[in-house]
Design a protein around this motif. Structure first.
Motif, PDB file in Angstrom:
ATOM      1  N   ALA A 203       0.679  -1.172   0.044  1.00  0.00           N
ATOM      2  CA  ALA A 203       0.351   0.118  -0.489  1.00  0.00           C
ATOM      3  C   ALA A 203       0.922   0.815  -0.253  1.00  0.00           C
ATOM      4  CB  ALA A 203      -0.288   0.256   1.287  1.00  0.00           C
ATOM      5  N   SER A 204       1.844   1.633   0.575  1.00  0.00           N
ATOM      6  CA  SER A 204       3.032   2.502   0.764  1.00  0.00           C
ATOM      7  C   SER A 204       4.301   1.994   1.383  1.00  0.00           C
ATOM      8  CB  SER A 204       2.294   3.341   1.796  1.00  0.00           C
ATOM      9  OG  SER A 204       2.288   2.837   2.920  1.00  0.00           O
ATOM     10  N   VAL A 205       5.077   3.031   1.008  1.00  0.00           N
ATOM     11  CA  VAL A 205       6.652   2.670   1.023  1.00  0.00           C
ATOM     12  C   VAL A 205       7.065   3.679   1.718  1.00  0.00           C
ATOM     13  CG1 VAL A 205       8.492   2.305  -0.400  1.00  0.00           C
ATOM     14  CG2 VAL A 205       6.479   1.128  -0.787  1.00  0.00           C
ATOM     15  N   ARG A 206       7.805   3.235   2.767  1.00  0.00           N
ATOM     16  CA  ARG A 206       8.610   5.095   2.983  1.00  0.00           C
ATOM     17  C   ARG A 206      10.513   4.664   3.220  1.00  0.00           C
ATOM     18  NH1 ARG A 206      11.956   6.484   7.715  1.00  0.00           N
ATOM     19  NH2 ARG A 206      11.668   8.710   7.830  1.00  0.00           N
ATOM     20  N   ALA A 207      11.586   4.516   2.760  1.00  0.00           N
ATOM     21  CA  ALA A 207      12.623   4.660   2.587  1.00  0.00           C
ATOM     22  C   ALA A 207      13.917   5.940   2.513  1.00  0.00           C
ATOM     23  CB  ALA A 207      12.845   3.624   0.543  1.00  0.00           C
ATOM     24  N   VAL A 208      15.120   5.605   2.787  1.00  0.00           N
ATOM     25  CA  VAL A 208      16.252   6.061   3.514  1.00  0.00           C
ATOM     26  C   VAL A 208      17.257   5.329   3.247  1.00  0.00           C
ATOM     27  CG1 VAL A 208      14.818   7.604   5.365  1.00  0.00           C
ATOM     28  CG2 VAL A 208      16.472   5.241   5.720  1.00  0.00           C
ATOM     29  N   SER A 209      18.188   6.395   2.245  1.00  0.00           N
ATOM     30  CA  SER A 209      19.495   5.348   1.600  1.00  0.00           C
ATOM     31  C   SER A 209      20.329   6.752   1.603  1.00  0.00           C
ATOM     32  CB  SER A 209      19.295   5.126   0.590  1.00  0.00           C
ATOM     33  OG  SER A 209      19.108   6.202  -0.460  1.00  0.00           O
ATOM     34  N   ASN A 210      21.696   6.271   1.646  1.00  0.00           N
ATOM     35  CA  ASN A 210      22.801   7.137   1.692  1.00  0.00           C
ATOM     36  C   ASN A 210      23.663   6.287   1.101  1.00  0.00           C
ATOM     37  OD1 ASN A 210      24.077   5.516   3.686  1.00  0.00           O
ATOM     38  ND2 ASN A 210      23.132   6.267   4.847  1.00  0.00           N
ATOM     39  N   ARG A 211      25.055   7.410   0.684  1.00  0.00           N
ATOM     40  CA  ARG A 211      26.154   6.580  -0.168  1.00  0.00           C
ATOM     41  C   ARG A 211      27.300   6.054   1.076  1.00  0.00           C
ATOM     42  NH1 ARG A 211      26.399  10.543  -5.310  1.00  0.00           N
ATOM     43  NH2 ARG A 211      23.429   9.468  -5.609  1.00  0.00           N
ATOM     44  N   MET A 212      26.636   6.617   2.053  1.00  0.00           N
ATOM     45  CA  MET A 212      28.623   5.855   3.069  1.00  0.00           C
ATOM     46  C   MET A 212      29.499   5.355   3.273  1.00  0.00           C
ATOM     47  SD  MET A 212      26.152   7.720   6.818  1.00  0.00           S
ATOM     48  CE  MET A 212      27.487   7.947   8.451  1.00  0.00           C
ATOM     49  N   LEU A 213      28.861   3.910   3.058  1.00  0.00           N
ATOM     50  CA  LEU A 213      29.489   2.672   3.027  1.00  0.00           C
ATOM     51  C   LEU A 213      30.415   3.157   1.597  1.00  0.00           C
ATOM     52  CD1 LEU A 213      26.571   0.372   3.732  1.00  0.00           C
ATOM     53  CD2 LEU A 213      29.078   1.289   5.154  1.00  0.00           C
ATOM     54  N   HIS A 214      32.026   2.394   1.705  1.00  0.00           N
ATOM     55  CA  HIS A 214      32.084   3.195   0.422  1.00  0.00           C
ATOM     56  C   HIS A 214      32.479   4.448  -0.242  1.00  0.00           C
ATOM     57  CE1 HIS A 214      31.750  -2.021   0.758  1.00  0.00           C
ATOM     58  NE2 HIS A 214      30.603  -1.444   0.435  1.00  0.00           N
ATOM     59  N   ALA A 215      32.180   5.245   0.586  1.00  0.00           N
ATOM     60  CA  ALA A 215      32.447   6.588  -0.060  1.00  0.00           C
ATOM     61  C   ALA A 215      33.549   6.320  -0.511  1.00  0.00           C
ATOM     62  CB  ALA A 215      32.277   7.523   1.307  1.00  0.00           C
ATOM     63  N   GLN A 216      34.607   5.777  -0.241  1.00  0.00           N
ATOM     64  CA  GLN A 216      36.082   6.002  -1.480  1.00  0.00           C
ATOM     65  C   GLN A 216      35.989   6.366  -2.568  1.00  0.00           C
ATOM     66  OE1 GLN A 216      35.805   3.675   1.129  1.00  0.00           O
ATOM     67  NE2 GLN A 216      36.183   2.094  -0.228  1.00  0.00           N
ATOM     68  N   ARG A 217      34.865   5.204  -2.586  1.00  0.00           N
ATOM     69  CA  ARG A 217      35.176   5.001  -4.252  1.00  0.00           C
ATOM     70  C   ARG A 217      33.937   6.431  -4.711  1.00  0.00           C
ATOM     71  NH1 ARG A 217      36.151  -0.149  -5.039  1.00  0.00           N
ATOM     72  NH2 ARG A 217      37.017  -2.091  -2.880  1.00  0.00           N
ATOM     73  N   GLU A 218      33.354   6.944  -4.056  1.00  0.00           N
ATOM     74  CA  GLU A 218      32.218   8.186  -5.590  1.00  0.00           C
ATOM     75  C   GLU A 218      31.766   7.433  -5.699  1.00  0.00           C
ATOM     76  OE1 GLU A 218      35.165  11.170  -6.389  1.00  0.00           O
ATOM     77  OE2 GLU A 218      36.150  12.126  -4.453  1.00  0.00           O
ATOM     78  N   LEU A 219      31.116   6.804  -5.454  1.00  0.00           N
ATOM     79  CA  LEU A 219      30.145   5.979  -6.421  1.00  0.00           C
ATOM     80  C   LEU A 219      28.597   6.949  -6.840  1.00  0.00           C
ATOM     81  CD1 LEU A 219      30.076   2.556  -4.739  1.00  0.00           C
ATOM     82  CD2 LEU A 219      30.923   2.935  -7.044  1.00  0.00           C
ATOM     83  N   SER A 220      27.711   6.547  -7.311  1.00  0.00           N
ATOM     84  CA  SER A 220      26.514   7.799  -7.997  1.00  0.00           C
ATOM     85  C   SER A 220      25.509   6.518  -7.444  1.00  0.00           C
ATOM     86  CB  SER A 220      27.041   7.978  -9.095  1.00  0.00           C
ATOM     87  OG  SER A 220      26.705   7.251 -10.098  1.00  0.00           O
ATOM     88  N   VAL A 221      25.354   5.820  -7.337  1.00  0.00           N
ATOM     89  CA  VAL A 221      24.357   5.099  -6.518  1.00  0.00           C
ATOM     90  C   VAL A 221      24.494   5.039  -5.000  1.00  0.00           C
ATOM     91  CG1 VAL A 221      23.713   3.551  -8.820  1.00  0.00           C
ATOM     92  CG2 VAL A 221      25.091   2.635  -7.227  1.00  0.00           C
ATOM     93  N   GLU A 222      23.828   4.656  -4.353  1.00  0.00           N
ATOM     94  CA  GLU A 222      22.941   4.253  -3.474  1.00  0.00           C
ATOM     95  C   GLU A 222      23.708   2.955  -2.449  1.00  0.00           C
ATOM     96  OE1 GLU A 222      19.857   2.088  -4.582  1.00  0.00           O
ATOM     97  OE2 GLU A 222      20.256   4.106  -4.364  1.00  0.00           O
ATOM     98  N   THR A 223      24.286   3.191  -1.342  1.00  0.00           N
ATOM     99  CA  THR A 223      25.057   1.752  -0.400  1.00  0.00           C
ATOM    100  C   THR A 223      24.555   1.162   0.381  1.00  0.00           C
ATOM    101  OG1 THR A 223      26.610   3.342   0.043  1.00  0.00           O
ATOM    102  CG2 THR A 223      27.536   2.984  -1.765  1.00  0.00           C
ATOM    103  N   GLY A 224      23.601   1.810   0.506  1.00  0.00           N
ATOM    104  CA  GLY A 224      22.890   1.750   1.625  1.00  0.00           C
ATOM    105  C   GLY A 224      21.269   2.300   1.977  1.00  0.00           C
ATOM    106  N   GLY A 225      20.360   1.262   2.970  1.00  0.00           N
ATOM    107  CA  GLY A 225      19.090   1.761   2.051  1.00  0.00           C
ATOM    108  C   GLY A 225      18.615   1.235   4.092  1.00  0.00           C
ATOM    109  N   LEU A 226      17.087   1.702   3.956  1.00  0.00           N
ATOM    110  CA  LEU A 226      15.853   1.414   4.776  1.00  0.00           C
ATOM    111  C   LEU A 226      14.575   1.235   4.151  1.00  0.00           C
ATOM    112  CD1 LEU A 226      16.102  -0.706   7.297  1.00  0.00           C
ATOM    113  CD2 LEU A 226      15.534   1.557   9.122  1.00  0.00           C
ATOM    114  N   VAL A 227      14.564   0.315   4.216  1.00  0.00           N
ATOM    115  CA  VAL A 227      12.677   0.556   3.381  1.00  0.00           C
ATOM    116  C   VAL A 227      11.898   0.218   4.464  1.00  0.00           C
ATOM    117  CG1 VAL A 227      11.663   0.248   1.750  1.00  0.00           C
ATOM    118  CG2 VAL A 227      13.636   0.476   1.038  1.00  0.00           C
ATOM    119  N   THR A 228      10.735   0.787   4.366  1.00  0.00           N
ATOM    120  CA  THR A 228       9.545   0.381   4.996  1.00  0.00           C
ATOM    121  C   THR A 228       8.261   0.064   4.541  1.00  0.00           C
ATOM    122  OG1 THR A 228      10.487   1.415   7.118  1.00  0.00           O
ATOM    123  CG2 THR A 228       7.939   1.110   7.565  1.00  0.00           C
TER     124      THR A 228
END
Length: 340
Positions: A203-228
């Protein structure tokens, strides 16, 4: 009695690492003729073995182009290309009257996933999505226990699908080819199990994400997230979908699903069993138990031979993509709830 004609199956692309185990499984099946092609391998953004070189290592016949693969007139194809290339290959297979097993996620947009389903339905060919975790005996036993009603109504679910950063196949962190990062790669397996367990669309989704993991690689996608995820029946599920395992780990990662019901809890970890040790290179890990990719392929091959729709089907594929896209939209808006 005359033996049935061999089933001709073409593996399209070695982009996804599961393609290797799919080839191994199909080679072991009686009555299957197999070829592979990987024309995009030469342009891959990494040095992992691809193309004819990898086909030779796997011991599978190889052709250079998708045109040659379809000219071989396969009965079915296994699509293991980069996520954004799934739609074109599925639609080409449908136009040729060829059944399809497509790697997860089905597509990088809901619109593409729907178009793929419609193309296969119009052509009268089968479309199955590669979610091997649901074929784990431990998962099936847990779902049967929960469906029996002994534990009462399901109240909530906690899903964890963590693993290493997939650096050996760099397209996983390419936003165009993959459609995102950890939210795309690791939400969908848990979302598939929730779809099978609960039997209803989110019915609904809530999520947060970031690029803190593997930050030294300077990736352009999220490397961690939590979805409810909230379901119409009242169940609330969470999914930790991070690339949080150290690169030095002896295994890729793991998946755990804990289900809380009125009269008890059920926890299932289909990849938890293995033999651990050390060798000259450090820590080792050898998994034990069922080969989930082989079980998935066995179901697909049986369904093609029987002319019946296997599960998980395109509907599951669409619903899981809906959850991923809603999670991405929510994370982009600082965790705002997205209704489906």
């Amino acid at each position: 009695m005359t033996a049935p004609a061999p089933l001709r199956i073409a593996v399209l692309s070695f982009a996804h690492t599961h393609a290797l185990s799919y080839v191994h499984a199909l080679k072991e099946m009686p009555g299957v003729e197999l070829i592979a092609t990987d024309p995009d391998g030469a342009a891959a953004p990494d040095d992992a073995p691809r193309g004819a070189e990898l086909a030779a290592e796997l011991g599978v016949a190889y052709v250079d182009t998708y045109d040659e693969a379809f000219a071989w007139k396969p009965d079915a194809v296994v699509i293991a290309a980069e996520n954004s290339r799934h739609r074109a290959l599925v639609e080409r297979a449908a136009a040729a009257g060829v059944h399809v097993l497509c790697e997860k996620p089905l597509a990088t947009t809901v619109e593409d996933a729907i178009a793929m389903r419609d193309a296969c339905e119009t052509a009268g060919v089968l479309l199955m999505v590669a979610y091997p975790v649901r074929f784990s005996p431990a998962v099936r036993d847990a779902i049967a226990e929960l469906r029996s009603g002994r534990l009462g109504r399901i109240l909530g679910v906690t899903g964890i699908n963590n693993g290493k950063l997939p650096q050996d196949r760099a397209w996983f962190t390419d936003p165009e080819l993959a459609g995102g990062g950890a939210l795309v790669d690791h939400v969908v397996h848990c979302a598939d199990l929730l779809d099978e367990l609960l039997g209803e669309r989110a019915a609904s989704v809530r999520a947060v994400s970031n690029r803190m993991l593997h930050a030294q690689r300077e990736l352009s996608v999220e490397t961690g997230g939590l979805v409810t995820i909230q379901y119409p029946g009242g169940v609330v599920a969470t999914i930790d979908c991070s690339w949080s395992w150290p690169m030095s780990s002896a295994t890729w990662g793991g998946l755990t699903l804990q289900v809380v019901a009125e009269r008890g809890t059920v926890t299932v970890s289909p990849f938890a069993k293995g033999v651990a040790g050390h060798d000259a290179h450090g820590e080792t890990w050898s998994p034990v138990g069922a080969d989930l990719d082989a079980l998935l392929l066995e179901e697909f091959v049986r369904a093609v031979r029987d002319g019946r729709q296997p599960q998980p089907d395109a509907g599951v594929g669409i619903r899981t993509v809906e959850i991923v896209k809603a999670a991405q939209a929510s994370a982009a808006r600082d965790g705002e709830v997205v209704h489906l």
